[in-house]
Scaffold this active site. Sequence first.
Site, PDB file in Angstrom:
ATOM      1  N   ASP A  31      31.527  14.005 -14.479  1.00 30.76           N
ATOM      2  CA  ASP A  31      31.225  14.413 -13.109  1.00 30.76           C
ATOM      3  C   ASP A  31      32.311  15.342 -12.589  1.00 30.76           C
ATOM      4  OD1 ASP A  31      29.161  12.748 -13.393  1.00 30.76           O
ATOM      5  OD2 ASP A  31      29.748  11.304 -11.847  1.00 30.76           O
ATOM      6  N   TYR A  32      33.532  15.022 -12.981  1.00 32.28           N
ATOM      7  CA  TYR A  32      34.663  15.819 -12.501  1.00 32.28           C
ATOM      8  C   TYR A  32      34.563  17.266 -12.972  1.00 32.28           C
ATOM      9  CZ  TYR A  32      39.377  17.514 -11.768  1.00 32.28           C
ATOM     10  OH  TYR A  32      40.453  18.262 -11.370  1.00 32.28           O
ATOM     11  N   GLU A  33      34.316  17.411 -14.278  1.00 36.03           N
ATOM     12  CA  GLU A  33      34.176  18.774 -14.821  1.00 36.03           C
ATOM     13  C   GLU A  33      33.048  19.528 -14.123  1.00 36.03           C
ATOM     14  OE1 GLU A  33      34.709  19.244 -19.426  1.00 36.03           O
ATOM     15  OE2 GLU A  33      34.194  17.166 -18.947  1.00 36.03           O
ATOM     16  N   SER A  80      -7.422  12.311  -3.591  1.00 26.37           N
ATOM     17  CA  SER A  80      -7.012  10.928  -3.754  1.00 26.37           C
ATOM     18  C   SER A  80      -7.515  10.459  -5.127  1.00 26.37           C
ATOM     19  CB  SER A  80      -7.644  10.157  -2.597  1.00 26.37           C
ATOM     20  OG  SER A  80      -7.295   8.836  -2.654  1.00 26.37           O
ATOM     21  N   GLU A 110      -1.235   7.436 -17.828  1.00 29.58           N
ATOM     22  CA  GLU A 110       0.078   7.640 -17.213  1.00 29.58           C
ATOM     23  C   GLU A 110       0.372   6.484 -16.280  1.00 29.58           C
ATOM     24  OE1 GLU A 110       0.061  11.471 -15.180  1.00 29.58           O
ATOM     25  OE2 GLU A 110      -1.317  12.155 -16.721  1.00 29.58           O
ATOM     26  N   LYS A 112       1.331   5.046 -12.613  1.00 31.64           N
ATOM     27  CA  LYS A 112       1.106   5.475 -11.228  1.00 31.64           C
ATOM     28  C   LYS A 112       2.376   5.176 -10.439  1.00 31.64           C
ATOM     29  CE  LYS A 112      -2.455   5.342  -7.646  1.00 31.64           C
ATOM     30  NZ  LYS A 112      -1.684   5.081  -6.454  1.00 31.64           N
ATOM     31  N   ASP A 114       4.911   4.997  -7.425  1.00 33.16           N
ATOM     32  CA  ASP A 114       4.667   4.668  -6.030  1.00 33.16           C
ATOM     33  C   ASP A 114       5.711   5.338  -5.146  1.00 33.16           C
ATOM     34  OD1 ASP A 114       3.214   3.537  -4.070  1.00 33.16           O
ATOM     35  OD2 ASP A 114       4.082   1.539  -4.253  1.00 33.16           O
ATOM     36  N   ARG A 133       1.441  15.955   0.716  1.00 32.34           N
ATOM     37  CA  ARG A 133       0.001  15.899   0.570  1.00 32.34           C
ATOM     38  C   ARG A 133      -0.709  16.066   1.911  1.00 32.34           C
ATOM     39  NH1 ARG A 133      -3.633  11.332  -2.427  1.00 32.34           N
ATOM     40  NH2 ARG A 133      -3.494  10.105  -0.543  1.00 32.34           N
ATOM     41  N   TYR A 221       3.157  15.133 -12.697  1.00 26.93           N
ATOM     42  CA  TYR A 221       2.014  14.683 -13.486  1.00 26.93           C
ATOM     43  C   TYR A 221       0.820  15.624 -13.520  1.00 26.93           C
ATOM     44  CZ  TYR A 221       0.850  13.065  -8.791  1.00 26.93           C
ATOM     45  OH  TYR A 221       0.641  13.002  -7.447  1.00 26.93           O
ATOM     46  N   LYS A 284      -6.758   9.564 -17.132  1.00 27.84           N
ATOM     47  CA  LYS A 284      -7.387  10.864 -16.889  1.00 27.84           C
ATOM     48  C   LYS A 284      -8.142  11.311 -18.132  1.00 27.84           C
ATOM     49  CE  LYS A 284      -3.599  11.995 -13.821  1.00 27.84           C
ATOM     50  NZ  LYS A 284      -2.315  12.649 -13.666  1.00 27.84           N
ATOM     51  N   LYS A 308      -5.124  -0.464 -10.689  1.00 26.62           N
ATOM     52  CA  LYS A 308      -4.037  -1.059  -9.908  1.00 26.62           C
ATOM     53  C   LYS A 308      -3.567  -2.362 -10.541  1.00 26.62           C
ATOM     54  CE  LYS A 308      -3.751   1.694  -6.229  1.00 26.62           C
ATOM     55  NZ  LYS A 308      -3.716   1.545  -4.814  1.00 26.62           N
ATOM     56  N   CYS A 402      21.362 -18.910  19.977  1.00 28.53           N
ATOM     57  CA  CYS A 402      22.058 -18.622  18.721  1.00 28.53           C
ATOM     58  C   CYS A 402      22.327 -19.906  17.941  1.00 28.53           C
ATOM     59  CB  CYS A 402      23.380 -17.912  19.029  1.00 28.53           C
ATOM     60  SG  CYS A 402      24.358 -17.613  17.553  1.00 28.53           S
ATOM     61  N   CYS A 405      26.342 -20.412  18.007  1.00 20.43           N
ATOM     62  CA  CYS A 405      27.168 -20.592  19.204  1.00 20.43           C
ATOM     63  C   CYS A 405      26.368 -20.979  20.436  1.00 20.43           C
ATOM     64  CB  CYS A 405      27.961 -19.318  19.483  1.00 20.43           C
ATOM     65  SG  CYS A 405      26.926 -18.000  20.147  1.00 20.43           S
ATOM     66  N   CYS A 420      22.448 -12.037  19.350  1.00 16.53           N
ATOM     67  CA  CYS A 420      23.302 -12.969  20.066  1.00 16.53           C
ATOM     68  C   CYS A 420      24.349 -12.123  20.787  1.00 16.53           C
ATOM     69  CB  CYS A 420      23.983 -13.932  19.096  1.00 16.53           C
ATOM     70  SG  CYS A 420      25.358 -14.806  19.878  1.00 16.53           S
ATOM     71  N   CYS A 426      31.198 -15.748  18.961  1.00 20.03           N
ATOM     72  CA  CYS A 426      30.251 -16.210  17.952  1.00 20.03           C
ATOM     73  C   CYS A 426      30.883 -16.022  16.567  1.00 20.03           C
ATOM     74  CB  CYS A 426      28.951 -15.421  18.111  1.00 20.03           C
ATOM     75  SG  CYS A 426      27.628 -15.960  17.049  1.00 20.03           S
TER      76      CYS A 426
HETATM   77  P1  AMP Z   1      -4.073   6.791  -3.662  1.00 17.55           P
HETATM   78  O1  AMP Z   1      -2.990   7.236  -2.716  1.00 17.55           O
HETATM   79  O2  AMP Z   1      -4.107   5.315  -3.873  1.00 17.55           O
HETATM   80  O3  AMP Z   1      -5.388   7.422  -3.373  1.00 17.55           O
HETATM   81  O4  AMP Z   1      -3.627   7.332  -5.078  1.00 17.55           O
HETATM   82  C1  AMP Z   1      -3.519   8.696  -5.332  1.00 17.55           C
HETATM   83  C2  AMP Z   1      -2.090   9.073  -5.430  1.00 17.55           C
HETATM   84  O5  AMP Z   1      -1.457   8.479  -6.540  1.00 17.55           O
HETATM   85  C3  AMP Z   1      -1.921  10.528  -5.663  1.00 17.55           C
HETATM   86  O6  AMP Z   1      -1.970  11.257  -4.469  1.00 17.55           O
HETATM   87  C4  AMP Z   1      -0.549  10.593  -6.259  1.00 17.55           C
HETATM   88  O7  AMP Z   1       0.389  10.806  -5.215  1.00 17.55           O
HETATM   89  C5  AMP Z   1      -0.287   9.218  -6.791  1.00 17.55           C
HETATM   90  N1  AMP Z   1       0.065   9.195  -8.230  1.00 17.55           N
HETATM   91  C6  AMP Z   1       1.119   8.523  -8.724  1.00 17.55           C
HETATM   92  N2  AMP Z   1       1.214   8.683 -10.040  1.00 17.55           N
HETATM   93  C7  AMP Z   1       0.222   9.510 -10.421  1.00 17.55           C
HETATM   94  C8  AMP Z   1      -0.188  10.049 -11.674  1.00 17.55           C
HETATM   95  N3  AMP Z   1       0.455   9.770 -12.817  1.00 17.55           N
HETATM   96  N4  AMP Z   1      -1.259  10.871 -11.675  1.00 17.55           N
HETATM   97  C9  AMP Z   1      -1.933  11.144 -10.526  1.00 17.55           C
HETATM   98  N5  AMP Z   1      -1.595  10.655  -9.322  1.00 17.55           N
HETATM   99  C10 AMP Z   1      -0.532   9.834  -9.251  1.00 17.55           C
HETATM  100 ZN    ZN Z   2      26.078 -16.538  18.529  1.00 16.81          ZN
END
Ligand code: AMP
Ligand code: ZN
Length: 664
Positions: A31-33, A80, A110, A112, A114, A133, A221, A284, A308, A402, A405, A420, A426
């Site tokens: 990191d330093y370099e 979606s 793939e 998903k 979050d 989005r 993705y 997909k 899911k 509380c 106290c 509190c 306290c």
């Molecule tokens: P949802 O929000 O439940 O309708 O799910 C769709 C969202 O899943 C998409 O808008 C992406 O942001 C998200 N997502 C996460 N991983 C993936 C993936 N590998 N391929 C496509 N969408 C993905």
């Molecule tokens: Zn207190």
Amino acid sequence: MTIKDQIKSLQEELRQHNYNYYVLDNPTISDYEFDMKLKQLQELEAKHPEFADANSPTQRVGGAITKNFETVKHEHRMYSLDNSYSKEDLLDWETRLKKMIDGPIQFTCELKYDGASISLTYENGSLLRAVTRGDGVQGDDVTANVKTIKSVPLQLKGDYPTKFDIRGEIVLPFEGFNKMNEEREEIGEELYRNPRNTASGSLKLQDSAEVAKRPLECLLYNITGSNLGIKTQFESLEKARAWGFKVPNAAKLANSIDEVLEFVEYWDVKRHDLPYETDGVVVKVNSLQHQDELGYTAKAPRWAMAYKFKAEQVSTVLLEITYQVGRTGAITPVANLEPVELAGTTVKRASLHNADQIEKLDIREGDTVFVEKGGEIIPKIITVDLSQRPSNSTPTQYITHCPECETELIRQVGEAQHYCPNYNGCKPQIIGRIQHFISRKAMDIDGLGGETVALLVNAGLISNYSDLYELKREDILPLERMAEKSAENLINGIELSKAVPFERVLFALGIRYVGETVAKKLAKHYKNIDSLIATTPEALVSVDEIGERIAESVTAFFTSKENLEIISKLKHFGLQMSLSEEQLANQTDKLVGKTFVVSGVFQSVSRNELKKLIEDNGGKVSASISSKTSFVVAGDNMGPSKRDKAEKLGIPIITEQDFLDMII
Ligand code: AMP
Ligand code: ZN
């Protein structure tokens, strides 16, 4: 080598190191370099602004402020996904596909991720724009913020198309999320609930320098565009990876729904080892030709399906709700559970956050509850199993006093947390405040730990942090497990802390909402504790980055007689209550009351140096021109719209030299 080549080559080199570190997780220099090379590049670019580049690795630190995020229409809509929850759902989907497609169908599986979805536009290999989005048709332009995310390449490598969009998910890995929460706890702020919301909230911060501090990642993705010469989804992932994007290696080709299910089963368990949150799998249809034939419904592609995961949940009994008092007096209700195994750990406690949460869940002692574990340290309670509720159960009454106290609790309008108010009496508040005072980022007192603080308070030896400076060896020797040597170290550590600089003393005082950065700002602006004590809320909010909430908290702190007494003692003991000579040497009041907007590139100083000069001389830097602007300092290539605006408002536009003359 010419300067230009030198800059180019450093940019190239740093880009590669960024890539090694953030995309491959495989750094090849320290990191330093890295920091040294980055500094070198910064200096060169500052000296030769004609070679500056909006996508240089030096631009990762942020600094751009966005007040209003511009709405941008997506060139290709962001859809979606349809959801499935079982093997049957997936088989049904396959049946539907087979009616529309002849011959065998291959799938790409793939994870998903979050987080928050993002669409990145690249032109000639450079990042042009990043858009959220939004509603799928249009989103917000968050480019300045996204540029600070190190795994987003600003400049691509290899054989990329001239123009394309790439979609992905911005996630906040657990480790970084937990660290951010530790820091929140330190300044007495409510904790972030989960990584996903924190990631999407980060994209909408106004100050990109704040975003730069957050350990966000971008996982890609999907590539969209025309004439890309790509034939399958799997190939597009490989291509994206080759151009420098972070594309997780979990993706796999499947030749049948059975193979898809194998992937699902494997990751349903293995996902717990991933550094970030996932909530399922996305399957997909692999061939883009097939995808074209299948097309879209009103809401989602027909060629993709999300599966899911069921979040790992267990049911257990809520034995008791207890209440914790934090350093700032904030009350946190805690669910004490019948111990139960969950995702590899034994869970005994869960946070209930606040009174609203208890009411929302209608959770009661004796209830059977469902507990789920995300990536956070503390598991959460999802629902109550009402069918198991004992017949004699009564609604939870939130405490009114509380638990430590017995002072009556208060709850400010608009706040979720009860407090509190017994600031000076306290115990957990007293102990917590002293523990914060001695902590590493504050006074950093060697030889004194949190537990010893509790011991000292409980033994009646100290009741606030100024008492530390009156401790004597013979006072503490009788304490349990206090050896001669440790007593000496403790006294030494306390003595040494008298040299800790003013801004850290200010942070150590533990004023609510005054974290490290705010303390620095205040120290710099007010220079010593007396002028800070004498200030007003109105004056405080005029200081850069100080909002009303902080201003009120600071004023309240310095209005308290007890606090003022403690501070006067600290002063008397010799703590640093003003900036040092050295810190002051470069500072003047020459620009007090003046607000500057800096635009363009400069010859003799870098933009950041210029901003620092303004602040060091008491002036204020603002990102956009308004009627409140006193001067616009214009360098080369100042934007025409800024110039127009300044001229319209009659704000003087001055040169770099004019400015430097002002502060001589
Ligand atoms: P949802 O929000 O439940 O309708 O799910 C769709 C969202 O899943 C998409 O808008 C992406 O942001 C998200 N997502 C996460 N991983 C993936 C993936 N590998 N391929 C496509 N969408 C993905
Ligand atoms: Zn207190």
